[in-house]
Design a protein around this motif. Sequence first.
Motif, PDB file in Angstrom:
ATOM      1  N   LYS A   1       0.872  -1.179   0.000  1.00  0.00           N
ATOM      2  CA  LYS A   1       0.000   0.000   0.000  1.00  0.00           C
ATOM      3  C   LYS A   1       0.902   1.219   0.000  1.00  0.00           C
ATOM      4  CE  LYS A   1      -3.993   2.075   0.699  1.00  0.00           C
ATOM      5  NZ  LYS A   1      -4.684   2.405  -0.510  1.00  0.00           N
ATOM      6  N   ARG A   2       0.624   2.153  -0.882  1.00  0.00           N
ATOM      7  CA  ARG A   2       1.469   3.343  -0.981  1.00  0.00           C
ATOM      8  C   ARG A   2       1.256   4.260   0.228  1.00  0.00           C
ATOM      9  NH1 ARG A   2      -2.779   4.338  -4.735  1.00  0.00           N
ATOM     10  NH2 ARG A   2      -3.813   6.328  -4.359  1.00  0.00           N
ATOM     11  N   LYS A   3       2.285   5.040   0.513  1.00  0.00           N
ATOM     12  CA  LYS A   3       2.192   5.946   1.654  1.00  0.00           C
ATOM     13  C   LYS A   3       1.241   7.090   1.315  1.00  0.00           C
ATOM     14  CE  LYS A   3       5.850   9.375   1.393  1.00  0.00           C
ATOM     15  NZ  LYS A   3       7.064   9.880   2.023  1.00  0.00           N
ATOM     16  N   GLU A   4       0.633   7.609   2.339  1.00  0.00           N
ATOM     17  CA  GLU A   4      -0.332   8.698   2.182  1.00  0.00           C
ATOM     18  C   GLU A   4       0.341   9.891   1.509  1.00  0.00           C
ATOM     19  OE1 GLU A   4      -3.291  11.238   5.037  1.00  0.00           O
ATOM     20  OE2 GLU A   4      -2.768   9.197   5.615  1.00  0.00           O
ATOM     21  N   GLY A   5      -0.363  10.497   0.571  1.00  0.00           N
ATOM     22  CA  GLY A   5       0.159  11.647  -0.150  1.00  0.00           C
ATOM     23  C   GLY A   5       0.936  11.285  -1.401  1.00  0.00           C
ATOM     24  N   THR A   6       1.100   9.989  -1.671  1.00  0.00           N
ATOM     25  CA  THR A   6       1.816   9.515  -2.856  1.00  0.00           C
ATOM     26  C   THR A   6       0.789   9.041  -3.881  1.00  0.00           C
ATOM     27  OG1 THR A   6       3.664   8.786  -1.485  1.00  0.00           O
ATOM     28  CG2 THR A   6       3.519   7.854  -3.696  1.00  0.00           C
ATOM     29  N   THR A   7       0.920   9.496  -5.119  1.00  0.00           N
ATOM     30  CA  THR A   7      -0.008   9.047  -6.151  1.00  0.00           C
ATOM     31  C   THR A   7       0.339   7.623  -6.563  1.00  0.00           C
ATOM     32  OG1 THR A   7       1.341   9.780  -8.023  1.00  0.00           O
ATOM     33  CG2 THR A   7      -0.203  11.413  -7.072  1.00  0.00           C
TER      34      THR A   7
ATOM     35  N   LEU B   1      18.174  -1.035   4.194  1.00  0.00           N
ATOM     36  CA  LEU B   1      17.343  -0.658   3.046  1.00  0.00           C
ATOM     37  C   LEU B   1      15.867  -0.628   3.434  1.00  0.00           C
ATOM     38  CD1 LEU B   1      17.070  -0.073  -0.024  1.00  0.00           C
ATOM     39  CD2 LEU B   1      16.827  -2.537  -0.335  1.00  0.00           C
ATOM     40  N   ALA B   2      15.416  -1.649   4.144  1.00  0.00           N
ATOM     41  CA  ALA B   2      14.009  -1.711   4.549  1.00  0.00           C
ATOM     42  C   ALA B   2      13.635  -0.538   5.443  1.00  0.00           C
ATOM     43  CB  ALA B   2      13.726  -3.037   5.254  1.00  0.00           C
ATOM     44  N   SER B   3      14.543  -0.140   6.316  1.00  0.00           N
ATOM     45  CA  SER B   3      14.203   0.937   7.255  1.00  0.00           C
ATOM     46  C   SER B   3      14.338   2.335   6.657  1.00  0.00           C
ATOM     47  CB  SER B   3      15.048   0.827   8.523  1.00  0.00           C
ATOM     48  OG  SER B   3      16.401   1.102   8.248  1.00  0.00           O
ATOM     49  N   THR B   4      15.170   2.484   5.632  1.00  0.00           N
ATOM     50  CA  THR B   4      15.379   3.819   5.068  1.00  0.00           C
ATOM     51  C   THR B   4      14.685   4.050   3.731  1.00  0.00           C
ATOM     52  OG1 THR B   4      17.455   3.159   4.011  1.00  0.00           O
ATOM     53  CG2 THR B   4      17.606   4.106   6.231  1.00  0.00           C
ATOM     54  N   ASP B   5      14.584   3.019   2.899  1.00  0.00           N
ATOM     55  CA  ASP B   5      14.012   3.220   1.569  1.00  0.00           C
ATOM     56  C   ASP B   5      12.507   2.969   1.529  1.00  0.00           C
ATOM     57  OD1 ASP B   5      14.614   3.882  -1.253  1.00  0.00           O
ATOM     58  OD2 ASP B   5      13.779   1.879  -1.588  1.00  0.00           O
TER      59      ASP B   5
ATOM     60  N   LEU C   1       6.162   3.364   0.698  1.00  0.00           N
ATOM     61  CA  LEU C   1       5.202   2.436   1.294  1.00  0.00           C
ATOM     62  C   LEU C   1       4.540   3.028   2.525  1.00  0.00           C
ATOM     63  CD1 LEU C   1       7.070  -0.999   1.216  1.00  0.00           C
ATOM     64  CD2 LEU C   1       5.110  -0.313  -0.173  1.00  0.00           C
ATOM     65  N   ALA C   2       3.288   2.631   2.739  1.00  0.00           N
ATOM     66  CA  ALA C   2       2.609   2.983   3.973  1.00  0.00           C
ATOM     67  C   ALA C   2       3.329   2.308   5.129  1.00  0.00           C
ATOM     68  CB  ALA C   2       1.148   2.537   3.911  1.00  0.00           C
ATOM     69  N   SER C   3       2.987   2.664   6.324  1.00  0.00           N
ATOM     70  CA  SER C   3       3.651   2.075   7.495  1.00  0.00           C
ATOM     71  C   SER C   3       3.556   0.555   7.467  1.00  0.00           C
ATOM     72  CB  SER C   3       3.031   2.622   8.779  1.00  0.00           C
ATOM     73  OG  SER C   3       1.679   2.230   8.852  1.00  0.00           O
ATOM     74  N   PRO C   4       4.534  -0.129   8.064  1.00  0.00           N
ATOM     75  CA  PRO C   4       4.575  -1.598   8.010  1.00  0.00           C
ATOM     76  C   PRO C   4       3.311  -2.288   8.497  1.00  0.00           C
ATOM     77  CG  PRO C   4       6.623  -0.738   8.889  1.00  0.00           C
ATOM     78  CD  PRO C   4       5.682   0.429   8.762  1.00  0.00           C
ATOM     79  N   ASP C   5       2.551  -1.658   9.383  1.00  0.00           N
ATOM     80  CA  ASP C   5       1.339  -2.295   9.871  1.00  0.00           C
ATOM     81  C   ASP C   5       0.212  -2.275   8.835  1.00  0.00           C
ATOM     82  OD1 ASP C   5       1.403   0.517  10.400  1.00  0.00           O
ATOM     83  OD2 ASP C   5      -0.368   0.295  11.659  1.00  0.00           O
ATOM     84  N   VAL C   6       0.390  -1.542   7.740  1.00  0.00           N
ATOM     85  CA  VAL C   6      -0.637  -1.482   6.685  1.00  0.00           C
ATOM     86  C   VAL C   6      -0.376  -2.534   5.613  1.00  0.00           C
ATOM     87  CG1 VAL C   6      -1.670  -0.044   4.896  1.00  0.00           C
ATOM     88  CG2 VAL C   6      -1.092   0.958   7.112  1.00  0.00           C
ATOM     89  N   SER C   7       0.870  -2.658   5.158  1.00  0.00           N
ATOM     90  CA  SER C   7       1.205  -3.680   4.169  1.00  0.00           C
ATOM     91  C   SER C   7       1.159  -5.043   4.851  1.00  0.00           C
ATOM     92  CB  SER C   7       2.592  -3.436   3.579  1.00  0.00           C
ATOM     93  OG  SER C   7       2.602  -2.246   2.829  1.00  0.00           O
ATOM     94  N   GLN C   8       0.911  -6.081   4.072  1.00  0.00           N
ATOM     95  CA  GLN C   8       0.845  -7.422   4.638  1.00  0.00           C
ATOM     96  C   GLN C   8       1.768  -8.347   3.877  1.00  0.00           C
ATOM     97  OE1 GLN C   8      -3.152  -8.855   4.948  1.00  0.00           O
ATOM     98  NE2 GLN C   8      -3.785  -7.192   6.257  1.00  0.00           N
TER      99      GLN C   8
END
Length: 135
Positions: A16-22, A101-105, A110-117
């Motif tokens: 799921k894309r992060k909020e504010g990202t098209t 990479l996971a923590s910085t990129d 991406l939306a916060s980790p609790d949103v993606s599955q």
Amino acid sequence: MSSTSISPVKVIIFAKRKEGTTKEQFSEYWRGPHAELFLALPVVKKRCIKYEQFHEGIDDRATVENALSYPQSGWDGVAFVTFDSSEGTAEVFNDPAFKELASTDSPKFLASPDVSQYMLVVGNPEVRYSAEGTQ
């Protein structure tokens, strides 16, 4: 004595894309800079045997979900990352460069980790039917 797994592991990521990202910004970054950074990691080159991204259209997915009476998933993309074994998967996910990479990129698109599955599939598929023929 330690056992070694020879079965591949497929990690399925529902993104799921992060909020504010098209949708376009998400797809462009995910298929470009993020994929290049991930695939350049030495541990990924050693242990990843396949990397696939699906940037399906939201309208197409919604049409199919409606036809099947499924709730709207809202995912912006799905990735299938196949590793050579359970040990290889663990090696990648525990690698310091991967963790960095996971923590910085990932937060860049991406939306916060609790949103993606995430889902794991372990083993070789048993193909019963394929329009392309059985394997």
